[in-house]
Design a protein around this motif. Structure first.
Motif, short mmCIF file in Angstrom:
data_model
loop_
_atom_site.label_atom_id
_atom_site.label_comp_id
_atom_site.label_asym_id
_atom_site.label_seq_id
_atom_site.Cartn_x
_atom_site.Cartn_y
_atom_site.Cartn_z
N VAL A 3 0.84 -1.21 0.00
CA VAL A 3 0.00 0.00 0.00
C VAL A 3 0.87 1.26 0.00
N ILE A 8 0.70 4.35 -2.63
CA ILE A 8 0.50 5.76 -2.28
C ILE A 8 1.55 6.62 -2.98
N THR A 45 -6.62 5.36 -4.39
CA THR A 45 -5.44 5.05 -3.58
C THR A 45 -5.27 6.05 -2.43
N MET A 46 -5.63 7.30 -2.67
CA MET A 46 -5.55 8.29 -1.59
C MET A 46 -6.66 8.07 -0.57
N GLY A 47 -7.61 7.21 -0.92
CA GLY A 47 -8.71 6.93 0.00
C GLY A 47 -9.86 7.90 -0.16
N ASN A 51 -6.91 2.19 2.48
CA ASN A 51 -5.86 3.15 2.11
C ASN A 51 -5.84 4.33 3.08
N ARG A 52 -7.02 4.78 3.50
CA ARG A 52 -7.07 5.88 4.48
C ARG A 52 -6.51 5.43 5.82
N TYR A 83 -4.41 3.15 6.34
CA TYR A 83 -2.97 2.95 6.20
C TYR A 83 -2.23 4.28 6.31
N GLN A 84 -2.79 5.31 5.68
CA GLN A 84 -2.16 6.63 5.76
C GLN A 84 -2.16 7.16 7.19
#
Lengths: 218, 254
Positions: free
Chosen positions: A8, A12, A178-180, B245-246, B248-249
């Protein structure tokens, strides 16, 4: 550093570098359209009036491209290894030509960028005419219009912009995911929006060599 | 032969046959005769197997358990689509009325590096368990049974978590993915638990560990084809991948 190696994390980084490149594509497109207002030479001169800034910009773009290509190649190789792809019959439900060929459209774009830089930035190709205009500015318009008057060169640009369309029609919705920044409502909107924006970019870029080729821009 | 004689279909099957994990496999042709449109796909295979056994052949090995679409055991790629392509339907709930007399049907196992074929249509899905073992649970003390209701969960969060929890772990997402990735499976569990108060304490650790396990167990990288959602018999949305993905960030900055 988890972000540099995890599946992941790398995604990103692909997304962020991709966004930088899309931003460049957008700004470059706007800059190019000055050709339709007879302002290309003025624009080019302004752009190059601050060499340190130009070089910082070039370095950022170069690093973004390098990261984007390295990870792109790496994850593609890993993905091929993870999927033996041995179905006798396989029907795609959602994946499409653009999403499945990101590596090829991407690598063709990289080749195009090298050609484009060799041509209009480094003036290494034989078609390039370097000179000054009436008020002693580098005559970018003459250079571009002479080269694009050659149908073969124009066709290379058309082809490259079709690659750009394919790459971004998957790349734009993909970077948002990918950025959510996505949910059930936005998924279809971004899917269509990505194609529309990519098509718009392609058409504006193509309009320049096309206009020169048909003699509409002199 | 049966009371369905008048409606019986005759089908040509091309079935993946493989004796063991390290044996070469290939498609072999069979005929399914007098198939009732009311049969499920697995019942059709049961009858083919009965005929094979009667004639001294080797029955086709396939996974199945509940046969009511909730256990996640059945795992066949039918005509190129995991679970056969009827929306939100597992193989066991796919009925033969979806086929016509004379149809040719290709039946293959899930194919991905992370899912080694055991025999015929049976694959080893231990790799999915490894992902769940890496964090698909809550270990924070949540009290005894009576305290369960003391932790209030807003209805929208409960609904969201239930949508994610619908995953039956069949692995169709991996089988459909051009990259052999289990991102949809992983994201469903990450999103479900991150949404609930009981799961939030470990959200950051969970997403990192589960993503690592995904990578370590032979799965590929997600490149947003969304093939997984289209093949999922429970319609798990790729919005959960966006959620992963959120998460994970957020974990990167923890």
């Amino acid at each position: 550093m988890r972000i540099l190696t995890s599946t992941v994390g790398r995604k990103i980084l692909m997304s962020i570098t991709g966004q930088l490149l899309i931003l460049f594509v957008l700004i470059h497109m706007i800059g190019n359209t000055t050709i339709f207002f007879g302002a290309l030479n003025a624009y080019a001169e302004h752009l190059h009036s601050l060499p340190p800034l130009v070089w910082i910009f070039r370095l950022v773009m170069l690093s973004a491209i390098a990261v984007h290509i390295c990870y792109g190649v790496q994850v593609t190789l890993e993905n091929k290894a993870a999927n033996p792809g041995a179905y006798a019959v396989k029907k795609q439900l959602k994946a499409n030509f653009a999403s499945e060929n990101m590596i090829w459209t991407g690598l063709l774009l990289a080749l195009f960028i090298l050609y484009h830089l060799a041509q209009f930035t480094m003036h290494l190709t034989p078609d390039v005419v370097v000179g000054l205009d009436a008020i002693n500015r580098p005559d970018v318009f003459k250079m571009v219009s002479t080269s694009f008057a050659n149908a073969g060169i124009a066709v290379v640009y058309f082809f490259a912009m079709i690659m750009l369309f394919l790459h971004l029609s998957h790349g734009i919705p993909s970077f948002l995911q990918t950025m959510g920044w996505n949910n059930d409502k936005t998924i279809p909107v971004f899917g269509t929006g990505g194609k529309v924006v990519s098509a718009f970019l392609m058409l504006v870029y193509i309009s320049i060599p096309a206009a020169i080729l048909v003699g509409a821009l002199k | 032969m049966s009371h369905h004689d008048s409606h019986g279909m005759n089908l040509v099957l091309h079935v993946w046959r493989q004796k063991g994990p390290n044996e070469p496999g290939k498609l072999e042709q069979y005929e399914a005769k007098n198939v009732s449109p009311d049969q499920s796909f697995l019942e059709m295979l049961d009858e083919v197997n009965e005929q094979l056994i009667k004639t001294g052949g080797d029955p086709i090995a396939f996974d199945h358990d509940c046969r009511e679409g909730i256990c996640g055991m059945c795992s066949q790629v039918i005509n190129g689509v995991p679970h056969g392509g009827q929306e939100r339907t597992t193989v066991c709930q796919l009925h033969m009325r979806n086929f016509k007399d004379g149809d040719t049907i290709y039946i293959e196992p899930w194919k991905a590096k992370a899912f080694p074929i055991q025999r015929d249509l049976i694959v080893d899905r231990t790799a999915l368990d490894k992902i769940s073992q890496a964090g698909g649970y809550t270990s924070a003390h949540t009290g005894g049974v009576a305290d369960g209701n003391a932790i209030l969960v807003p209805k929208p969060s409960a609904d969201y978590a239930m949508d994610a929890a619908e995953c039956i772990g069949c692995g169709a997402c991996v089988a459909a993915c051009p990259n052999g990735s289990a991102m949809l499976y992983t994201s469903a569990k990450v999103a479900q638990l991150a949404e609930l108060p009981q799961g939030q304490a470990e959200a950051a650790k969970r997403v990192c560990n589960m993503v690592d396990a995904l990578q370590e167990n032979g799965f590929g990288n997600c490149s947003n084809h969304y093939e997984c959602q289209a093949a999922c018999p429970k319609g798990i949305s790729v919005k959960f991948i966006a959620r992963l993905n959120r998460e994970y960030q957020k974990a990167l900055f923890k």
